[in-house]
Motif scaffolding. Structure first.
Motif, PDB file in Angstrom:
ATOM      1  N   ALA A 154      31.224 -32.634 -21.931  1.00 56.30           N
ATOM      2  CA  ALA A 154      30.372 -32.989 -21.965  1.00 56.30           C
ATOM      3  C   ALA A 154      29.284 -31.510 -21.578  1.00 56.30           C
ATOM      4  CB  ALA A 154      30.059 -33.384 -20.575  1.00 56.30           C
ATOM      5  N   GLN A 155      29.410 -30.582 -21.994  1.00 55.54           N
ATOM      6  CA  GLN A 155      28.933 -29.848 -21.763  1.00 55.54           C
ATOM      7  C   GLN A 155      27.371 -29.327 -22.474  1.00 55.54           C
ATOM      8  OE1 GLN A 155      32.105 -26.104 -21.675  1.00 55.54           O
ATOM      9  NE2 GLN A 155      32.072 -26.751 -19.209  1.00 55.54           N
ATOM     10  N   GLY A 156      27.137 -28.936 -22.604  1.00 57.18           N
ATOM     11  CA  GLY A 156      25.854 -28.636 -23.665  1.00 57.18           C
ATOM     12  C   GLY A 156      24.895 -29.913 -23.746  1.00 57.18           C
ATOM     13  N   VAL A 157      23.531 -29.736 -24.479  1.00 55.05           N
ATOM     14  CA  VAL A 157      22.868 -31.014 -24.677  1.00 55.05           C
ATOM     15  C   VAL A 157      22.841 -30.733 -26.445  1.00 55.05           C
ATOM     16  CG1 VAL A 157      20.471 -31.575 -25.246  1.00 55.05           C
ATOM     17  CG2 VAL A 157      21.006 -30.574 -23.058  1.00 55.05           C
ATOM     18  N   ILE A 158      22.973 -32.151 -26.929  1.00 53.81           N
ATOM     19  CA  ILE A 158      23.149 -32.356 -27.967  1.00 53.81           C
ATOM     20  C   ILE A 158      21.099 -33.157 -28.569  1.00 53.81           C
ATOM     21  CG2 ILE A 158      23.681 -33.785 -30.304  1.00 53.81           C
ATOM     22  CD1 ILE A 158      25.916 -31.872 -29.470  1.00 53.81           C
ATOM     23  N   HIS A 159      20.791 -32.316 -29.744  1.00 60.28           N
ATOM     24  CA  HIS A 159      19.236 -32.498 -30.020  1.00 60.28           C
ATOM     25  C   HIS A 159      19.280 -33.879 -31.007  1.00 60.28           C
ATOM     26  CE1 HIS A 159      17.685 -29.607 -26.863  1.00 60.28           C
ATOM     27  NE2 HIS A 159      18.812 -28.563 -27.080  1.00 60.28           N
ATOM     28  N   GLN A 160      18.627 -34.670 -31.079  1.00 59.94           N
ATOM     29  CA  GLN A 160      17.962 -35.832 -32.340  1.00 59.94           C
ATOM     30  C   GLN A 160      17.000 -34.801 -32.611  1.00 59.94           C
ATOM     31  OE1 GLN A 160      17.734 -39.429 -29.673  1.00 59.94           O
ATOM     32  NE2 GLN A 160      19.351 -40.170 -31.496  1.00 59.94           N
ATOM     33  N   GLY A 161      16.958 -34.531 -33.912  1.00 60.65           N
ATOM     34  CA  GLY A 161      16.056 -33.682 -34.580  1.00 60.65           C
ATOM     35  C   GLY A 161      16.443 -31.720 -34.479  1.00 60.65           C
ATOM     36  N   GLY A 162      17.719 -31.930 -33.812  1.00 59.68           N
ATOM     37  CA  GLY A 162      17.837 -30.384 -34.506  1.00 59.68           C
ATOM     38  C   GLY A 162      19.000 -30.449 -34.977  1.00 59.68           C
ATOM     39  N   ILE A 163      19.905 -28.944 -35.388  1.00 58.41           N
ATOM     40  CA  ILE A 163      20.926 -28.176 -36.058  1.00 58.41           C
ATOM     41  C   ILE A 163      21.204 -27.344 -34.724  1.00 58.41           C
ATOM     42  CG2 ILE A 163      21.260 -26.959 -37.763  1.00 58.41           C
ATOM     43  CD1 ILE A 163      18.786 -27.560 -39.407  1.00 58.41           C
ATOM     44  N   HIS A 164      22.786 -27.951 -34.928  1.00 62.98           N
ATOM     45  CA  HIS A 164      23.408 -27.418 -34.068  1.00 62.98           C
ATOM     46  C   HIS A 164      24.153 -26.570 -35.049  1.00 62.98           C
ATOM     47  CE1 HIS A 164      22.859 -29.343 -30.109  1.00 62.98           C
ATOM     48  NE2 HIS A 164      22.439 -30.133 -30.443  1.00 62.98           N
ATOM     49  N   MET A 165      23.893 -25.424 -34.758  1.00 63.66           N
ATOM     50  CA  MET A 165      24.415 -24.360 -36.419  1.00 63.66           C
ATOM     51  C   MET A 165      25.770 -23.921 -35.787  1.00 63.66           C
ATOM     52  SD  MET A 165      22.944 -21.389 -38.821  1.00 63.66           S
ATOM     53  CE  MET A 165      22.050 -22.330 -38.562  1.00 63.66           C
ATOM     54  N   ILE A 166      27.017 -24.023 -36.286  1.00 62.05           N
ATOM     55  CA  ILE A 166      28.229 -23.424 -35.374  1.00 62.05           C
ATOM     56  C   ILE A 166      28.384 -22.619 -36.553  1.00 62.05           C
ATOM     57  CG2 ILE A 166      31.094 -23.278 -34.621  1.00 62.05           C
ATOM     58  CD1 ILE A 166      28.752 -25.026 -33.324  1.00 62.05           C
ATOM     59  N   ARG A 167      28.520 -20.791 -36.123  1.00 59.28           N
ATOM     60  CA  ARG A 167      29.221 -19.390 -37.149  1.00 59.28           C
ATOM     61  C   ARG A 167      29.947 -18.920 -36.354  1.00 59.28           C
ATOM     62  NH1 ARG A 167      24.599 -17.534 -40.030  1.00 59.28           N
ATOM     63  NH2 ARG A 167      23.563 -19.287 -40.161  1.00 59.28           N
ATOM     64  N   ASN A 168      31.410 -18.280 -37.022  1.00 56.52           N
ATOM     65  CA  ASN A 168      31.546 -17.178 -36.359  1.00 56.52           C
ATOM     66  C   ASN A 168      32.237 -17.018 -34.936  1.00 56.52           C
ATOM     67  OD1 ASN A 168      31.417 -15.409 -38.787  1.00 56.52           O
ATOM     68  ND2 ASN A 168      29.444 -15.194 -38.472  1.00 56.52           N
ATOM     69  N   GLY A 169      31.812 -18.765 -34.631  1.00 61.45           N
ATOM     70  CA  GLY A 169      32.309 -18.671 -33.178  1.00 61.45           C
ATOM     71  C   GLY A 169      31.266 -18.920 -31.247  1.00 61.45           C
ATOM     72  N   ALA A 170      30.219 -19.306 -32.764  1.00 58.43           N
ATOM     73  CA  ALA A 170      28.805 -19.549 -31.345  1.00 58.43           C
ATOM     74  C   ALA A 170      28.194 -20.275 -32.365  1.00 58.43           C
ATOM     75  CB  ALA A 170      28.357 -18.034 -31.532  1.00 58.43           C
ATOM     76  N   GLU A 171      27.325 -20.950 -31.272  1.00 62.67           N
ATOM     77  CA  GLU A 171      26.941 -22.305 -31.414  1.00 62.67           C
ATOM     78  C   GLU A 171      25.141 -21.572 -31.754  1.00 62.67           C
ATOM     79  OE1 GLU A 171      25.483 -26.959 -30.555  1.00 62.67           O
ATOM     80  OE2 GLU A 171      26.115 -25.193 -28.675  1.00 62.67           O
ATOM     81  N   THR A 172      23.662 -21.683 -32.834  1.00 62.99           N
ATOM     82  CA  THR A 172      22.546 -22.210 -32.605  1.00 62.99           C
ATOM     83  C   THR A 172      22.118 -23.016 -32.798  1.00 62.99           C
ATOM     84  OG1 THR A 172      23.021 -20.133 -33.884  1.00 62.99           O
ATOM     85  CG2 THR A 172      21.068 -20.877 -33.287  1.00 62.99           C
ATOM     86  N   VAL A 173      21.247 -23.451 -31.958  1.00 58.83           N
ATOM     87  CA  VAL A 173      20.187 -24.097 -32.113  1.00 58.83           C
ATOM     88  C   VAL A 173      19.037 -24.173 -32.859  1.00 58.83           C
ATOM     89  CG1 VAL A 173      19.510 -26.380 -31.015  1.00 58.83           C
ATOM     90  CG2 VAL A 173      21.331 -25.550 -30.261  1.00 58.83           C
ATOM     91  N   MET A 174      18.875 -24.659 -33.775  1.00 59.01           N
ATOM     92  CA  MET A 174      17.392 -25.077 -34.363  1.00 59.01           C
ATOM     93  C   MET A 174      16.674 -26.274 -34.180  1.00 59.01           C
ATOM     94  SD  MET A 174      19.287 -23.311 -38.252  1.00 59.01           S
ATOM     95  CE  MET A 174      17.173 -23.630 -38.883  1.00 59.01           C
ATOM     96  N   ARG A 175      15.726 -26.021 -33.666  1.00 55.39           N
ATOM     97  CA  ARG A 175      14.617 -26.885 -33.683  1.00 55.39           C
ATOM     98  C   ARG A 175      13.321 -26.940 -34.076  1.00 55.39           C
ATOM     99  NH1 ARG A 175      14.887 -28.531 -27.464  1.00 55.39           N
ATOM    100  NH2 ARG A 175      13.996 -30.359 -28.267  1.00 55.39           N
ATOM    101  N   HIS A 176      12.994 -27.765 -34.025  1.00 60.38           N
ATOM    102  CA  HIS A 176      11.563 -27.680 -34.956  1.00 60.38           C
ATOM    103  C   HIS A 176      10.061 -27.546 -34.080  1.00 60.38           C
ATOM    104  CE1 HIS A 176       7.782 -29.475 -37.366  1.00 60.38           C
ATOM    105  NE2 HIS A 176       8.190 -28.555 -38.621  1.00 60.38           N
ATOM    106  N   VAL A 177       8.744 -26.792 -34.642  1.00 55.94           N
ATOM    107  CA  VAL A 177       7.960 -26.544 -34.116  1.00 55.94           C
ATOM    108  C   VAL A 177       7.535 -27.552 -33.394  1.00 55.94           C
ATOM    109  CG1 VAL A 177       6.362 -26.330 -35.916  1.00 55.94           C
ATOM    110  CG2 VAL A 177       6.282 -24.660 -33.073  1.00 55.94           C
ATOM    111  N   ASP A 178       7.286 -29.191 -34.403  1.00 58.04           N
ATOM    112  CA  ASP A 178       6.750 -30.085 -33.263  1.00 58.04           C
ATOM    113  C   ASP A 178       7.682 -30.840 -32.601  1.00 58.04           C
ATOM    114  OD1 ASP A 178       4.909 -29.821 -34.518  1.00 58.04           O
ATOM    115  OD2 ASP A 178       5.095 -31.306 -36.538  1.00 58.04           O
ATOM    116  N   ASP A 179       9.399 -30.527 -32.282  1.00 57.60           N
ATOM    117  CA  ASP A 179      10.043 -30.604 -31.632  1.00 57.60           C
ATOM    118  C   ASP A 179       9.984 -30.480 -29.688  1.00 57.60           C
ATOM    119  OD1 ASP A 179      11.841 -32.649 -30.453  1.00 57.60           O
ATOM    120  OD2 ASP A 179      13.848 -30.687 -31.495  1.00 57.60           O
ATOM    121  N   VAL A 180       9.444 -30.997 -28.964  1.00 62.23           N
ATOM    122  CA  VAL A 180       8.975 -30.681 -27.845  1.00 62.23           C
ATOM    123  C   VAL A 180       9.556 -31.420 -27.004  1.00 62.23           C
ATOM    124  CG1 VAL A 180       6.946 -29.142 -27.808  1.00 62.23           C
ATOM    125  CG2 VAL A 180       6.846 -30.939 -27.302  1.00 62.23           C
TER     126      VAL A 180
END
Length: 180
Positions: A154-180
């Motif tokens: 349940a921890q953290g947010v899952i974004h529709q329209g965003g990318i949840h990138m997992i690399r080297n044991g860390a998460e980065t969320v990429m979101r489009h500039v229009d995703d507000v």
């Protein structure tokens, strides 16, 4: 990536293995994902369920495969019902953590089975992979890929329209500039 918003998401209706088409917003979110993934190399795979397939076709065109292990957790008898109605009818079932009730759906899959198929999927990966899946399945994949116990689902947010990138044991969320 989580599939774009569906008509049932808007209504608050549980989908599980059921399905509903993308809303206009969901189609726009899938377009954002297509933009965000441009230039990212990797194997492309999607859940076979309609909403994920519809999103993947917008994001990847026809250059992806289906993997049933990426399907959403089965919510059994709750599929197609409004969550607010179920909460009123089965208050005891919804006690506990925010998402704990997914493990108690009558006729549902449960977290242990979801964890097993997500682990099997991750074990089969051989390199960078772009995935289109569902909210609870994405949460499980994220926990496992980050080395966290499923108790952290349940921890953290899952974004529709965003990318949840997992690399080297860390998460980065990429979101489009229009995703507000």
């Amino acid at each position: 990536m989580r599939h774009g918003e569906t008509l049932w998401n808007v209504e608050g209706r549980l989908q599980g293995r059921g399905d509903s088409p993308l809303s206009d917003c969901g189609i726009r979110q899938a377009g954002w994902l297509a933009h965000l993934t441009r230039g990212i190399d990797g194997f492309r795979v999607s859940s076979p369920l309609g909403r994920a397939d519809q999103t993947a076709r917008i994001v990847f065109g026809d250059r992806f495969r289906h993997d049933a292990r990426l399907s959403e957790i089965c919510v059994g008898n709750f599929a197609g019902h409004l969550e607010r109605d179920l909460r009123g009818r089965y208050p005891d079932l919804f006690r506990g953590g925010d998402l704990a009730w997914y493990d108690r759906c009558p006729g549902g899959e449960g977290f242990a089975a979801l964890e097993a198929r997500c682990r099997a999927f991750l074990m089969d990966l051989t390199g960078a992979t772009l995935v289109v899946t569902h909210g609870i399945t994405l949460r499980m994949l994220r926990c496992l890929a980050l080395g966290q116990a499923p108790a952290h689902l349940a921890q953290g947010v899952i974004h529709q329209g965003g990318i949840h990138m997992i690399r080297n044991g860390a998460e980065t969320v990429m979101r489009h500039v229009d995703d507000v």
